[in-house]
Enzyme design. Sequence first.
Site: not given
Length: 288
Positions: A226-227, A76
């Site tokens: 959302c990386g 994440c």
Amino acid sequence: MSQFSFTKMHGLGNSYIYVNMFEEQIPEEDLALVAEKVSNINTGIGADGMILICPSDVAPVKMRMFNNDGSEGKSCGNGLRCVAKYAYEHKLVEDTVFTIETLAGIVTAEVTVEEGKVTLAKIDMGAPRLTRAEIPMLGEGETPFIRENFLYNNHRYAFTAVSMGNPHAVIFVDDVEQAPLTTLGPVLETHEMFPERVNVEFIEILNEEEMNFRVWERGSGVTQACGTGACAAVVASILNGKMERGKEITVHLAGGDLMIAWIEEGNVLMKGPAEVICHGVYEYKIEA
């Protein structure tokens, strides 16, 4: 009744409940249900999931990430920046450059510090995985999946599949605000071609150095950011000839901006903020 102390943090609005497992204890068999409970906006704290900051044999800290449906993810990007901030500010690490273990592998973090507080975190996310076997998805294992068509509601959407330690399906659209985020998103997420499900990103190219971004996350649904998805979007844009490798790209997410670069050496670098929201103690009971 059991309890643990937590810190709620967010990276561009992508919020998680962070638990310092150097100090706290949650039984392994309870983790999925606790993540689901604590993430519930009505009966818990409310978040996109729960992240554990754990001891590691191969790095100063290890990150374990659970979605708000209780499923465990392998990586994440926004979570990694928050873990980097927490680890430095709570003296789990001493240097401003250090490694973090994840289920997807070991990544390197670099934090920018002002007056003892981390204001920015840069994560070396490693190299993207581009074959069907690595993503994973069905089909001939060693082949990539670039701009292949998917038919939905009598409309053909072309998407590119990329793994940044977790799977992503990147779709280019003319306007992200009009994209079928909440309809096509869950359909692709659970499609049989993705045995581990998939995160779905809708991308609007603005110019050679900027893009708009919206995401349907696997196990969480619509989130502010959302990386790993932003990293996958930049990789997919370069693979499709829309952007240039080596340049730093500004990705405009619903929650704010990330700076992403797929460097010539092969790895993807992600830079952005991480913020503390609050601290507290969460009480829970697991029914027998």
